[in-house]
Write an enzyme that holds these catalytic residues in place. Sequence first.
Site, PDB file in Angstrom:
ATOM      1  N   GLY A 149    -109.915   9.308  21.610  1.00 29.38           N
ATOM      2  CA  GLY A 149    -110.642  10.520  21.243  1.00 29.38           C
ATOM      3  C   GLY A 149    -112.140  10.351  21.441  1.00 29.38           C
ATOM      4  CB  SER A 185    -116.367  14.749  13.574  1.00 30.14           C
ATOM      5  OG  SER A 185    -116.227  14.123  14.831  1.00 30.14           O
ATOM      6  CD  GLN A 240    -114.074  10.547  17.916  1.00 25.20           C
ATOM      7  OE1 GLN A 240    -113.441  11.555  18.220  1.00 25.20           O
ATOM      8  NE2 GLN A 240    -113.499   9.366  17.754  1.00 25.20           N
ATOM      9  CG  ASP A 282    -111.783   4.803  11.812  1.00 20.48           C
ATOM     10  OD1 ASP A 282    -111.191   5.902  11.857  1.00 20.48           O
ATOM     11  OD2 ASP A 282    -112.686   4.494  12.612  1.00 20.48           O
ATOM     12  CE  LYS A 335    -110.072  10.332  11.940  1.00 18.95           C
ATOM     13  NZ  LYS A 335    -111.312  10.436  12.704  1.00 18.95           N
ATOM     14  NE  ARG A 337    -105.231   6.584  12.006  1.00 15.95           N
ATOM     15  CZ  ARG A 337    -106.359   6.162  12.563  1.00 15.95           C
ATOM     16  NH1 ARG A 337    -107.510   6.271  11.902  1.00 15.95           N
ATOM     17  NH2 ARG A 337    -106.348   5.630  13.761  1.00 15.95           N
ATOM     18  NE  ARG A 343    -109.216   2.614  13.259  1.00 11.84           N
ATOM     19  CZ  ARG A 343    -109.940   1.649  13.822  1.00 11.84           C
ATOM     20  NH1 ARG A 343    -109.800   0.400  13.445  1.00 11.84           N
ATOM     21  NH2 ARG A 343    -110.821   1.931  14.762  1.00 11.84           N
TER      22      ARG A 343
HETATM   23  C1  S3P Z   1    -115.565   7.412  15.656  1.00 10.27           C
HETATM   24  C2  S3P Z   1    -115.608   8.394  14.705  1.00 10.27           C
HETATM   25  C3  S3P Z   1    -114.472   8.702  13.830  1.00 10.27           C
HETATM   26  C4  S3P Z   1    -113.497   7.543  13.760  1.00 10.27           C
HETATM   27  C5  S3P Z   1    -113.152   7.021  15.125  1.00 10.27           C
HETATM   28  C6  S3P Z   1    -114.393   6.543  15.846  1.00 10.27           C
HETATM   29  C7  S3P Z   1    -116.749   7.213  16.503  1.00 10.27           C
HETATM   30  O1  S3P Z   1    -113.800   9.835  14.342  1.00 10.27           O
HETATM   31  O2  S3P Z   1    -112.329   7.940  13.095  1.00 10.27           O
HETATM   32  O3  S3P Z   1    -112.256   5.927  15.016  1.00 10.27           O
HETATM   33  O4  S3P Z   1    -116.835   6.163  17.193  1.00 10.27           O
HETATM   34  O5  S3P Z   1    -117.625   8.075  16.494  1.00 10.27           O
HETATM   35  P1  S3P Z   1    -114.247  11.348  13.993  1.00 10.27           P
HETATM   36  O6  S3P Z   1    -115.548  11.610  14.613  1.00 10.27           O
HETATM   37  O7  S3P Z   1    -113.146  12.201  14.577  1.00 10.27           O
HETATM   38  O8  S3P Z   1    -114.268  11.405  12.489  1.00 10.27           O
END
Ligand code: S3P
Length: 451
Positions: free
Chosen positions: A91, A163, A165, A337, A364, A368, A410
């Site tokens: 993702g 988030s 991301q 996580d 996720k 989860r 995980r």
């Molecule tokens: C991450 C952000 C999280 C995390 C993922 C890695 C990142 O996700 O769960 O394992 O590297 O920015 P989300 O942005 O969807 O919360």
Amino acid sequence: MKIRPARRIKGRAYIPGDKSLSHRAAIIAALARGTSHISGFSTSSDCASTLLCLRELGVSIEQNGSSLRVEGVGKTGFRPPNERLDCGNSGSTMRMLAGVLAGQNFSSTLIGDGSLRSRPMERIIEPLEMMGAHIESQDGKPPLRIEGTRPLKAISYELPVASAQVKSCVLLAGIQADGRTDVIETLGTTRDHTERMLAWFGVPVERVVTADASAAIGIHGPISFAARGVNIPGDISSAAFLIAAAALLPGSELEIEGVGLNPTRTQFLSTLRSLGLDVRITEIHEKCNEPVGNIRVSGGSFPEPQRVDRGPQSGSPAGVVVESNSVRGGLIPQLIDELPLLAVVGTQISGGIEIRDAAELRFKETDRIAATVKNLRMMGVGVEEFEDGLAVAGPASLSGAELDSFGDHRIAMAFTIAAFLADGASEIAGAECVEISFPEFFELLESLVQR
Ligand code: S3P
């Protein structure tokens, strides 16, 4: 994978490079001008997906184990890909690259495996379309066909979900936009690696905290920047599994060296300490704008009462420890996580543990919450499932059982630790998925475990 119960964990370990930081280092080095050397790059297959996509976009990357040499092409030097960009299970790869691709003057398509194809992408489609890109999806899910625009429009965007991301996606688009792009976090502070890494590469990033404790992260585009060396510390989210095992198994002594200790990632350690477990940070220094240090864990002390420090966001004065076995609210993004693992830890704590405000866990690599509830019940633990979390009874004795990873790394690792604590052997179906974040997991554990 068959897992036998463990007696204790003993030894010293280095954990491979942080996955979150590795994605960002590779992407930001590709956007820079010139050659960046990266050491400690993650061995995960997720980060390999990022490298695969960058190469398909014309970025030359030489890899020697965990060392990379990335020939940055600058924001306008990417080549239209001949193939669809395969993000695998990752993702982070899809969401962060989408931010880069939104600002290109070509079209590209991001694809992924079965799990990634079921994950929500409206959360990045909305801001990127506000910035001028056009994105086609399958009802808000991958594949994503991105028609880039240059220049993008700068926006001020309040995150609808907490988030990192999504924040990173908008910031990476923001460096290609005309004017100031702001990302506003109101639902809790998410990991700030993108901000720190951009700053390390010389890109000014502003963070303003408002009276209601939300934060605006601002970046002025368009901006060009030069290559820089990056040294990536060990992954605290991978270390967490070893830490939990050592903290829970009496007589354990574990030292982990050179692990990332960014405060937006260490809430799991604080929570373990609040639950009475013996986890100490023994040394801390800064490397490439990120705190790094060593962690020492001694196993098997369970003093009463169990307390979770909810920190200043909970409404209690800073530093006040709230007596409760409940984790919720603004803390959730900072241990997102580690939550399945925390549920496993909860089975060993008197009063158990309750996790709420964590509906994001359902989106996720697998759901989860459902996966954790199913596996814990297979082991004979009383669990209540909520739409936004779960409550685990504790202390509970775990029975060895037939468990499932649900294809989620995980979940596989959290239940390996649960299997260590169980009476009798367990079997985890699909445990090879640990390679998504931590290919060395089983081998490293075997070198530390005593039976
Ligand atoms: C991450 C952000 C999280 C995390 C993922 C890695 C990142 O996700 O769960 O394992 O590297 O920015 P989300 O942005 O969807 O919360």
